[in-house]
Motif scaffolding. Structure first.
Motif, PDB file in Angstrom:
ATOM      1  N   GLU A   6       0.821  -1.225   0.000  1.00 15.55           N
ATOM      2  CA  GLU A   6       0.000   0.000   0.000  1.00 15.55           C
ATOM      3  C   GLU A   6       0.850   1.270   0.000  1.00 15.55           C
ATOM      4  OE1 GLU A   6      -2.397   0.197   3.571  1.00 15.55           O
ATOM      5  OE2 GLU A   6      -0.670   0.387   4.883  1.00 15.55           O
ATOM      6  N   LEU A   7       2.112   1.111   0.437  1.00 18.81           N
ATOM      7  CA  LEU A   7       2.954   2.305   0.580  1.00 18.81           C
ATOM      8  C   LEU A   7       3.498   2.821  -0.744  1.00 18.81           C
ATOM      9  CD1 LEU A   7       5.074   1.048   3.643  1.00 18.81           C
ATOM     10  CD2 LEU A   7       2.968   2.383   3.697  1.00 18.81           C
ATOM     11  N   ILE A   8       3.382   1.995  -1.782  1.00 18.79           N
ATOM     12  CA  ILE A   8       4.104   2.394  -3.002  1.00 18.79           C
ATOM     13  C   ILE A   8       3.289   3.234  -3.985  1.00 18.79           C
ATOM     14  CG2 ILE A   8       5.743   0.480  -2.930  1.00 18.79           C
ATOM     15  CD1 ILE A   8       4.109  -0.962  -4.947  1.00 18.79           C
ATOM     16  N   SER A   9       2.004   3.410  -3.680  1.00 19.79           N
ATOM     17  CA  SER A   9       1.276   4.253  -4.639  1.00 19.79           C
ATOM     18  C   SER A   9       1.674   5.711  -4.410  1.00 19.79           C
ATOM     19  CB  SER A   9      -0.241   4.064  -4.490  1.00 19.79           C
ATOM     20  OG  SER A   9      -0.764   5.079  -3.685  1.00 19.79           O
ATOM     21  N   ASP A  10       1.724   6.480  -5.512  1.00 22.78           N
ATOM     22  CA  ASP A  10       2.206   7.853  -5.431  1.00 22.78           C
ATOM     23  C   ASP A  10       1.431   8.708  -4.442  1.00 22.78           C
ATOM     24  OD1 ASP A  10       4.448   8.130  -6.922  1.00 22.78           O
ATOM     25  OD2 ASP A  10       3.345   8.217  -8.829  1.00 22.78           O
ATOM     26  N   SER A  11       0.133   8.380  -4.316  1.00 24.21           N
ATOM     27  CA  SER A  11      -0.693   9.265  -3.496  1.00 24.21           C
ATOM     28  C   SER A  11      -0.741   8.835  -2.028  1.00 24.21           C
ATOM     29  CB  SER A  11      -2.108   9.291  -4.067  1.00 24.21           C
ATOM     30  OG  SER A  11      -2.601   7.970  -4.061  1.00 24.21           O
ATOM     31  N   PHE A  12      -0.132   7.672  -1.700  1.00 26.76           N
ATOM     32  CA  PHE A  12      -0.323   7.154  -0.339  1.00 26.76           C
ATOM     33  C   PHE A  12       0.128   8.138   0.745  1.00 26.76           C
ATOM     34  CE2 PHE A  12       0.977   5.160   3.566  1.00 26.76           C
ATOM     35  CZ  PHE A  12      -0.164   4.442   3.890  1.00 26.76           C
ATOM     36  N   PHE A  13       1.364   8.594   0.634  1.00 23.97           N
ATOM     37  CA  PHE A  13       1.924   9.436   1.697  1.00 23.97           C
ATOM     38  C   PHE A  13       1.066  10.687   1.922  1.00 23.97           C
ATOM     39  CE2 PHE A  13       5.077  12.776   3.006  1.00 23.97           C
ATOM     40  CZ  PHE A  13       5.294  12.294   4.287  1.00 23.97           C
TER      41      PHE A  13
ATOM     42  N   PHE B 233      17.126   2.553  -8.687  1.00 22.69           N
ATOM     43  CA  PHE B 233      15.706   2.495  -8.986  1.00 22.69           C
ATOM     44  C   PHE B 233      15.296   3.504 -10.061  1.00 22.69           C
ATOM     45  CE2 PHE B 233      11.411   4.066  -8.078  1.00 22.69           C
ATOM     46  CZ  PHE B 233      10.700   2.896  -8.291  1.00 22.69           C
ATOM     47  N   SER B 234      15.931   4.693  -9.995  1.00 20.71           N
ATOM     48  CA  SER B 234      15.509   5.751 -10.916  1.00 20.71           C
ATOM     49  C   SER B 234      16.319   5.730 -12.208  1.00 20.71           C
ATOM     50  CB  SER B 234      15.675   7.108 -10.240  1.00 20.71           C
ATOM     51  OG  SER B 234      17.051   7.308  -9.976  1.00 20.71           O
ATOM     52  N   GLY B 235      17.133   4.695 -12.379  1.00 23.15           N
ATOM     53  CA  GLY B 235      17.946   4.607 -13.585  1.00 23.15           C
ATOM     54  C   GLY B 235      18.977   5.727 -13.657  1.00 23.15           C
ATOM     55  N   GLY B 236      19.500   6.136 -12.496  1.00 23.62           N
ATOM     56  CA  GLY B 236      20.590   7.115 -12.469  1.00 23.62           C
ATOM     57  C   GLY B 236      20.138   8.551 -12.646  1.00 23.62           C
ATOM     58  N   ASN B 237      18.847   8.804 -12.436  1.00 22.57           N
ATOM     59  CA  ASN B 237      18.356  10.169 -12.597  1.00 22.57           C
ATOM     60  C   ASN B 237      18.441  10.940 -11.269  1.00 22.57           C
ATOM     61  OD1 ASN B 237      17.017  12.496 -13.077  1.00 22.57           O
ATOM     62  ND2 ASN B 237      15.000  11.552 -13.429  1.00 22.57           N
ATOM     63  N   PRO B 238      19.342  11.940 -11.184  1.00 17.20           N
ATOM     64  CA  PRO B 238      19.520  12.647  -9.913  1.00 17.20           C
ATOM     65  C   PRO B 238      18.250  13.347  -9.439  1.00 17.20           C
ATOM     66  CG  PRO B 238      21.185  13.347 -11.538  1.00 17.20           C
ATOM     67  CD  PRO B 238      20.211  12.468 -12.247  1.00 17.20           C
TER      68      PRO B 238
ATOM     69  N   LEU C 195      11.500  11.559   0.012  1.00 13.94           N
ATOM     70  CA  LEU C 195      12.501  10.543  -0.336  1.00 13.94           C
ATOM     71  C   LEU C 195      12.340   9.288   0.531  1.00 13.94           C
ATOM     72  CD1 LEU C 195      14.903   9.981  -2.184  1.00 13.94           C
ATOM     73  CD2 LEU C 195      16.397  10.869  -0.420  1.00 13.94           C
ATOM     74  N   MET C 196      12.199   9.497   1.837  1.00 13.38           N
ATOM     75  CA  MET C 196      12.099   8.336   2.716  1.00 13.38           C
ATOM     76  C   MET C 196      10.701   7.725   2.692  1.00 13.38           C
ATOM     77  SD  MET C 196      13.349   8.022   6.615  1.00 13.38           S
ATOM     78  CE  MET C 196      11.940   8.347   7.641  1.00 13.38           C
ATOM     79  N   PHE C 197       9.687   8.572   2.602  1.00 12.98           N
ATOM     80  CA  PHE C 197       8.332   8.039   2.722  1.00 12.98           C
ATOM     81  C   PHE C 197       7.675   7.691   1.386  1.00 12.98           C
ATOM     82  CE2 PHE C 197       8.776  10.476   6.742  1.00 12.98           C
ATOM     83  CZ  PHE C 197       8.530   9.439   7.621  1.00 12.98           C
ATOM     84  N   VAL C 198       8.192   8.244   0.295  1.00 13.09           N
ATOM     85  CA  VAL C 198       7.557   7.948  -1.000  1.00 13.09           C
ATOM     86  C   VAL C 198       8.454   7.077  -1.879  1.00 13.09           C
ATOM     87  CG1 VAL C 198       6.561   8.931  -3.091  1.00 13.09           C
ATOM     88  CG2 VAL C 198       6.293  10.139  -0.931  1.00 13.09           C
ATOM     89  N   THR C 199       9.705   7.515  -2.039  1.00 12.01           N
ATOM     90  CA  THR C 199      10.561   6.808  -2.986  1.00 12.01           C
ATOM     91  C   THR C 199      11.109   5.487  -2.426  1.00 12.01           C
ATOM     92  OG1 THR C 199      11.239   9.028  -3.656  1.00 12.01           O
ATOM     93  CG2 THR C 199      12.394   7.196  -4.672  1.00 12.01           C
ATOM     94  N   LEU C 200      11.569   5.524  -1.162  1.00 11.48           N
ATOM     95  CA  LEU C 200      12.187   4.310  -0.627  1.00 11.48           C
ATOM     96  C   LEU C 200      11.269   3.080  -0.646  1.00 11.48           C
ATOM     97  CD1 LEU C 200      14.551   4.829   2.418  1.00 11.48           C
ATOM     98  CD2 LEU C 200      15.074   3.967   0.149  1.00 11.48           C
ATOM     99  N   PRO C 201       9.973   3.221  -0.240  1.00 13.63           N
ATOM    100  CA  PRO C 201       9.113   2.041  -0.318  1.00 13.63           C
ATOM    101  C   PRO C 201       9.054   1.457  -1.735  1.00 13.63           C
ATOM    102  CG  PRO C 201       8.053   3.727   0.987  1.00 13.63           C
ATOM    103  CD  PRO C 201       9.283   4.355   0.415  1.00 13.63           C
ATOM    104  N   LYS C 202       9.122   2.348  -2.745  1.00 12.14           N
ATOM    105  CA  LYS C 202       9.115   1.838  -4.130  1.00 12.14           C
ATOM    106  C   LYS C 202      10.402   1.069  -4.405  1.00 12.14           C
ATOM    107  CE  LYS C 202       6.414   5.618  -5.936  1.00 12.14           C
ATOM    108  NZ  LYS C 202       6.381   6.803  -6.704  1.00 12.14           N
TER     109      LYS C 202
END
Ligand code: PFF
Length: 451
Positions: free
Chosen positions: A123-130, A271-276, A285-292
């Motif tokens: 459930e944490l990985i959907s963009d709108s969850f956080f 995960f982002s394919g090297g996109n800074p 970063l911690m609550f949205v991207t890391l779970p993904k």
């Protein structure tokens, strides 16, 4: 009824508790994204230099102020110079503002850990969850209340049986988890690219922003300018070598911050394919991207559990220090028992924290100088009150009571080889840098400048 304030059992107890205060969300959530989006290697280098030359001196000053006077912030300044009593007011107020909203974020961590533990990591990985989670009325309040009750129960057990014991338990686990998760992310294919991005310094990226943001991060991370080190100093026995203890805390804190960057950045990078750009997410970063990231790797849910346990421990040992700083003031000035002080601070924090949490949802119409309640508390404490408090501490030490007072205190139990450098830093280097940080961070916070 007044009560003995207690003390740490010795140097290890002090170092673990003070490192527990220092290592927190600032290290694991904030440092990695700052390091990543502010030039990687050059940011880390600037940060380390600042810790060595400025952070160490300030942390030592606060601890010496506490141990010398035996008093918490509100009374410590006046105890050394009667006319300077007012100087303790601001640093004593900072933890009372940080504790409620820091515990709100602690509550978010509880929720994330709960989701992983109940196999609901997906459930944490959907963009709108956080966004929808933090703005919902009840759910974040439950995590917040749980987090706060644990903090409060630990503090109610006192210095040795509560804070020191909890730190002795949580800190070693935190270190092991940090190392374990960092090793894991390093084994991901492509992680080395992320490491290069993070660690190879690019000097052309250095700017005043690098310097100022590293400086304010350092304050927050070392728990400076908010009475905490003063309070913990009062619990330090006179035979403990203060300079080495503070050096150990600073090394510990910095090492965990760098390890956290190693845990987070390569994973996100892969995960982002090297996109800074992917690193430029701030709170997300911690609550949205890391779970993904966790969802995309084998065994990721398990890594998610380990990661959020370690964040939870880091946040708890920091929030107990914030609460202890307030409790010790109340016990001192109001002659209150520890238990009564805990009840009062709990009621206050639960009320203010709930407002901060609801400020993302039902109370989002309330704006203070353009900020939500949560952001206002963050801005007022970090951008305004902390630098002013740090400046007050420097001026008091350098020009009112003179650095020799604290040098003598440190020398009670050690040779203090770097005392000359200490004097120069506290008189000149630190005040100038702090003043610059104050000016830029207020202007930036109010949107008057942007880098
Ligand atoms: N130093 C802690 C961190 O880096 O997260 C946070 C913190 C603890 C901030 C205590 C403020 C404080 F008074």
């Amino acid at each position: 009824m007044s009560e003995e304030k207690g003390s740490f059992s010795g140097k290890v107890g002090f170092v673990l508790a003070a490192a527990g205060s220092a290592v927190g969300l600032g290290n694991i959530w904030r440092f990695p994204y700052l390091a990543a989006n502010q030039g990687g290697g050059i940011y880390i280098l600037t940060y380390v230099i600042l810790v060595v030359f400025v952070g160490f001196a300030l942390s030592l000053t606060e601890t010496a102020l506490g141990r010398r006077t035996g008093k918490s912030t509100l009374k410590a300044f006046g105890a050394l110079d009667r006319k300077s009593g007012w100087m303790g007011v601001l640093p004593a107020l900072v933890p009372a503002i940080i504790l409620p909203y820091y515990s709100v974020v602690g509550g978010w961590v509880v929720k994330y850990l709960g989701s992983y533990l109940t196999f609901n990591g997906a459930e944490l990985i959907s963009d709108s969850f956080f966004g929808s989670f933090i703005s919902s009325p009840y759910s974040p309040l439950i995590g917040f209340a749980l987090f706060f009750v644990v903090t409060s129960v630990i503090v109610s057990f006192g210095v040795q049986k509560g804070i020191e014991k909890a730190s002795r338990f949580m800190m070693p686990i935190l270190v092991v988890l940090c190392i374990g998760v960092a090793i894991y992310t390093l084994t991901l294919p492509g992680a080395m690219e992320g490491m290069k991005y993070l660690f190879v310094p690019n000097f052309s990226q250095f700017s005043f922003k690098t310097l100022f943001s590293a400086m304010s991060q350092m304050f927050y991370s070392l728990s400076l300018a908010m009475g905490i080190m003063v309070t913990y100093g009062t619990y330090m026995k006179k035979d403990v070598k203060m300079d080495t203890a503070i050096a150990q805390v600073a090394v510990f804190d910095t090492a965990i911050a760098i390890l956290a960057a190693v845990m987070v950045v390569p994973g996100v990078f892969v995960f982002s394919g090297g996109n800074p750009e992917a690193l430029n997410k701030g709170a997300g970063l911690m609550f949205v991207t890391l779970p993904k990231v966790f969802a995309s790797i084998p065994g990721g849910d398990f890594v998610g559990i380990l990661f959020f346990v370690l964040v939870l421990f880091a946040a708890l040992t920091s929030s107990i220090s914030l609460m202890e700083a307030i409790i010790s003031e109340l016990m001192e000035i109001k002659q209150m028992s520890r238990r009564k002080a805990c009840v009062i601070v709990s009621i206050y924090s639960l009320a203010l924290g709930s407002l901060a949490s609801l400020g993302f949802g039902p109370l989002s119409f309330i704006k203070l100088v353009g900020f939500t309640i949560f952001d206002f508390m963050d801005f007022a404490s970090n951008n305004v009150m902390m630098p002013v408090a740090a400046l007050i501490i420097c001026i008091f030490t350098a020009w009112i009571i003179k650095p020799e007072t604290f040098i003598d205190e440190v020398k009670l139990s050690s040779t203090f080889k770097v005392q000359k450098i200490y004097s120069v830093v506290i008189k000149y280097v630190a005040p100038v840098l702090i003043l610059l940080v104050l000016i830029t961070s207020v202007m930036e916070g109010l949107g008057l400048i942007s880098y």
